[in-house]
Enzyme design. Structure first.
Site, short mmCIF file in Angstrom:
data_model
loop_
_atom_site.label_atom_id
_atom_site.label_comp_id
_atom_site.label_asym_id
_atom_site.label_seq_id
_atom_site.Cartn_x
_atom_site.Cartn_y
_atom_site.Cartn_z
N LYS A 171 -18.50 -2.11 -12.77
CA LYS A 171 -18.84 -2.51 -11.38
C LYS A 171 -18.22 -1.52 -10.39
CE LYS A 171 -16.22 -5.60 -9.27
NZ LYS A 171 -15.56 -5.21 -8.01
N ASN A 172 -16.94 -1.20 -10.59
CA ASN A 172 -16.22 -0.37 -9.62
C ASN A 172 -16.57 1.11 -9.70
OD1 ASN A 172 -15.15 -2.64 -8.58
ND2 ASN A 172 -13.12 -2.39 -9.54
N ARG A 181 -16.04 -6.31 0.28
CA ARG A 181 -15.27 -5.29 0.99
C ARG A 181 -15.73 -3.89 0.64
NH1 ARG A 181 -11.35 -7.01 2.97
NH2 ARG A 181 -10.49 -4.97 3.23
N CYS A 200 -9.17 -11.02 3.08
CA CYS A 200 -9.48 -11.11 1.65
C CYS A 200 -8.40 -11.94 0.98
CB CYS A 200 -9.51 -9.71 1.03
SG CYS A 200 -9.64 -9.73 -0.76
N ARG A 228 -5.77 -5.85 3.07
CA ARG A 228 -6.73 -4.79 2.68
C ARG A 228 -7.41 -4.11 3.85
NH1 ARG A 228 -10.29 -6.61 -2.33
NH2 ARG A 228 -10.39 -4.36 -2.63
N ASP A 249 -6.07 -5.18 -11.54
CA ASP A 249 -7.22 -6.05 -11.83
C ASP A 249 -7.10 -6.74 -13.18
OD1 ASP A 249 -9.69 -3.86 -10.21
OD2 ASP A 249 -8.17 -5.22 -9.41
N ILE A 273 0.47 -3.58 -5.94
CA ILE A 273 -0.67 -3.05 -5.19
C ILE A 273 -1.10 -3.98 -4.05
CG2 ILE A 273 -3.04 -2.17 -5.37
CD1 ILE A 273 -1.05 -0.51 -6.98
N ARG A 289 -19.40 -12.18 -9.54
CA ARG A 289 -19.40 -10.95 -8.74
C ARG A 289 -19.13 -9.71 -9.58
NH1 ARG A 289 -15.73 -10.91 -3.71
NH2 ARG A 289 -16.61 -8.80 -3.85
C1 EPZ Z 1 -10.30 -0.85 -5.51
O1 EPZ Z 1 -10.16 -1.54 -4.27
C2 EPZ Z 1 -11.04 -1.83 -6.44
N1 EPZ Z 1 -12.32 -2.15 -5.86
C3 EPZ Z 1 -10.20 -3.09 -6.60
O2 EPZ Z 1 -10.85 -3.94 -7.55
C4 EPZ Z 1 -8.84 -2.73 -7.16
O3 EPZ Z 1 -8.03 -3.87 -7.20
C5 EPZ Z 1 -8.17 -1.67 -6.25
O4 EPZ Z 1 -9.02 -0.53 -6.08
C6 EPZ Z 1 -6.85 -1.18 -6.83
O5 EPZ Z 1 -7.04 -0.66 -8.11
C7 EPZ Z 1 -13.35 -1.25 -6.02
O6 EPZ Z 1 -13.22 -0.19 -6.60
C8 EPZ Z 1 -14.66 -1.64 -5.43
P1 EPZ Z 1 -7.16 0.41 -2.62
P2 EPZ Z 1 -9.70 -0.76 -2.95
O7 EPZ Z 1 -7.74 1.01 -1.39
O8 EPZ Z 1 -10.19 0.64 -3.00
C9 EPZ Z 1 -3.97 -0.56 0.80
C10 EPZ Z 1 -11.84 -5.91 -8.39
O9 EPZ Z 1 -11.25 -6.93 -8.79
N2 EPZ Z 1 -4.89 0.15 1.72
O10 EPZ Z 1 -6.84 1.32 -3.73
O11 EPZ Z 1 -10.07 -1.60 -1.80
C11 EPZ Z 1 -4.60 -1.85 0.27
O12 EPZ Z 1 -4.44 -2.91 1.15
C12 EPZ Z 1 -11.33 -5.22 -7.10
O13 EPZ Z 1 -12.79 -5.38 -8.96
C13 EPZ Z 1 -4.52 0.32 3.05
O14 EPZ Z 1 -3.45 -0.12 3.46
O15 EPZ Z 1 -8.11 -0.76 -3.13
C14 EPZ Z 1 -3.85 -2.04 -1.05
O16 EPZ Z 1 -2.65 -2.69 -0.81
C15 EPZ Z 1 -10.33 -6.03 -6.36
N3 EPZ Z 1 -5.39 0.98 3.87
C16 EPZ Z 1 -3.63 -0.61 -1.50
O17 EPZ Z 1 -3.76 0.24 -0.36
C17 EPZ Z 1 -6.60 1.48 3.44
O18 EPZ Z 1 -7.35 2.06 4.23
C18 EPZ Z 1 -4.58 -0.11 -2.58
O19 EPZ Z 1 -5.87 -0.44 -2.19
C19 EPZ Z 1 -6.94 1.30 2.10
C20 EPZ Z 1 -6.07 0.63 1.24
#
Ligand code: EPZ
Length: 419
Positions: free
Chosen positions: A22-23, A92, A116, A121, A307, A329, A399
């Site tokens: 999916k990701n 998201r 969320c 996030r 995850d 994370i 999802r």
């Molecule tokens: C991706 O989300 C995945 N989603 C998530 O999987 C996964 O949990 C996550 O990466 C971490 O591995 C997809 O790929 C669609 P991040 P993403 O930006 O990209 C902070 C699932 O279950 N952050 O790497 O949204 C954020 O809040 C989902 O399939 C900021 O502060 O995660 C988090 O604490 C859930 N500002 C950390 O960084 C930003 O602009 C990492 O988030 C972006 C992120």
């Protein structure tokens, strides 16, 4: 609302096949917006989030034709480079269209994602990266308006913290920017590498995907391509844990073991036998005895995936001893703990750490899913709980897991969907 009814106590056996990721499929679909020529993606999982992303693409003006696990997208004309709140609020990852839309059309209007269950996030890192590529960005009325009528300009960008979709969004913007872009502290997840492979097949010039530094030479335009999505490492990990928690003996097929090595190391430490089973397969033999309680801390790739944290915790609720599980994370990714406690789990939360005291067993109960991976952990717990459990709000699991109850039932689980 659909529910799962699960009777616990059956060791899983046979095979659990893994679908496409999916990701990885979500950014790949967004990348289709970068060219007017058709792009064909294969092994796309049939899950709700993919349908949501496809509706975003067609909202912008693209045509999408789906045949089972294959999607052909043609974004010849994008007359409405927008992502409306009604769609974005359900997923998201919709923010993944921001970079491609502004890079391709010179403008984009994308709703901000909102709250969320697992954490605040924000997407501030996506926005600041695009601003460093020269986009003029305004945030009003819950929307991000990005403008770059002359096109984007390559730059050296260093992420304050590692962000997966932030890296993907920037990568998709940089491939059509003028000049060179260097992305520092980039995410190294396999999904990022898979996206780069697709973009390179479309004519992009990218080096270093899969490492912390990615270099992109912008090009005038991209062309069509065909690409097969990588296996879903989170689904594969969930199935490995399903086998271990039920003390089963089965093959998880169609996965890439390298993508889940952090999990495999932990599972072996806890006493599980995991061996290669032919190409893209792993045989899992759950320990006859109770697993050894084994501490775990989530990290960015190649560390232990956040995850898989909830599913791993479900297993540790019946391990021998006390395990410490630390979530680094997301700030609020323990929503499943109270529901596991309803099944008899003994877990105490202290800030970002969960202290899990393993119990002999769990008992069936009515529980409610709160997010995608949390719902998977409740299903795993119900597979071993004494008696019957009802898992409510399984729309969360739909999802990101393709036909999960059918796959588990084929491996012997007593699970059915109640509509
Ligand atoms: C991706 O989300 C995945 N989603 C998530 O999987 C996964 O949990 C996550 O990466 C971490 O591995 C997809 O790929 C669609 P991040 P993403 O930006 O990209 C902070 C699932 O279950 N952050 O790497 O949204 C954020 O809040 C989902 O399939 C900021 O502060 O995660 C988090 O604490 C859930 N500002 C950390 O960084 C930003 O602009 C990492 O988030 C972006 C992120």
């Amino acid at each position: 609302m659909d529910k799962f009814k699960i009777k616990g106590g059956v060791p899983l056996s046979g095979e659990l096949p893994v679908s496409g990721s999916k990701n990885a499929a979500l950014p790949a679909l967004a990348a289709c917006l970068l060219t007017e020529e058709p792009v064909t993606l294969r092994r796309v999982p049939q899950v709700k989030d993919i349908a949501t992303m496809v509706s975003l693409l067609t909202y912008s003006g693209a045509k999408a034709d789906r045949q089972g696990g294959q999607i052909r997208v043609e974004a010849r004309v994008l007359d409405r480079p927008e992502a409306p709140y009604d769609v974005v609020k359900t997923m998201r990852a919709s923010s993944l269209v921001l970079g491609p839309l502004v890079a391709r059309t010179g403008r984009a209007r994308v709703s901000m994602p909102g709250g969320c269950a697992i954490g605040s996030r924000p997407i501030n890192l996506h926005v600041s990266a695009l601003e460093q590529l020269g986009a003029k960005i305004e945030q009003t009325h819950g929307y991000i308006d990005a403008l770059a009528p002359e096109g984007l300009q390559g730059a050296r960008i260093h992420f304050d913290r590692i962000t997966v979709t932030g890296t993907e969004d920037l990568l998709m913007a940089a491939v059509l920017a003028h000049g060179e872009t260097v992305i520092g502290n980039a995410a190294r997840e396999p999904e990022v590498e898979d996206l780069a492979d697709l973009l390179i097949a479309m004519g992009a010039k990218i080096e270093g995907a899969g490492t912390s530094t990615i270099t992109v030479q912008g090009v005038e335009r991209l062309h069509g391509a065909e690409h097969t999505i990588i296996p879903d490492r989170i689904e594969a990990g969930t199935f490995l844990l399903a086998a271990a928690i039920t003390k089963g003996n089965l093959v998880v097929s169609g996965c890439d073991p390298d993508h889940i090595s952090a999990l495999i190391v932990k599972m072996r430490q806890a006493g599980v036998e995991i061996t290669e089973a032919g190409s893209g397969g792993l045989r899992v033999k759950g320990p006859a005895f109770r697993a050894r309680a084994t501490d775990m801390t989530t990290e960015e790739y190649p560390g232990f995936a956040t995850d898989l944290q909830a599913q791993y915790m479900a297993w540790m609720t019946v391990a021998q001893g006390i395990s410490f599980i630390t979530e680094t994370i997301f700030e609020n990714r323990f929503m499943h703990v109270q529901e596991l406690a309803r099944m008899g789990a003994n877990i105490r939360i202290e800030g970002r750490q969960a202290i899990v005291a393993g119990e002999e067993g769990l008992t069936g109960a009515e529980v409610i899913a709160s997010d995608l991976r949390g719902s998977a952990s409740l299903v795993l717990a119900a597979l071993i709980a004494k008696g019957e459990s009802t898992v409510d709000r399984v729309y969360h699991i739909d999802r990101g897991y393709e036909g999960v109850e059918k796959k588990l039932a084929a491996a012997g689980a007593r699970i059915k969907r109640v509509t």
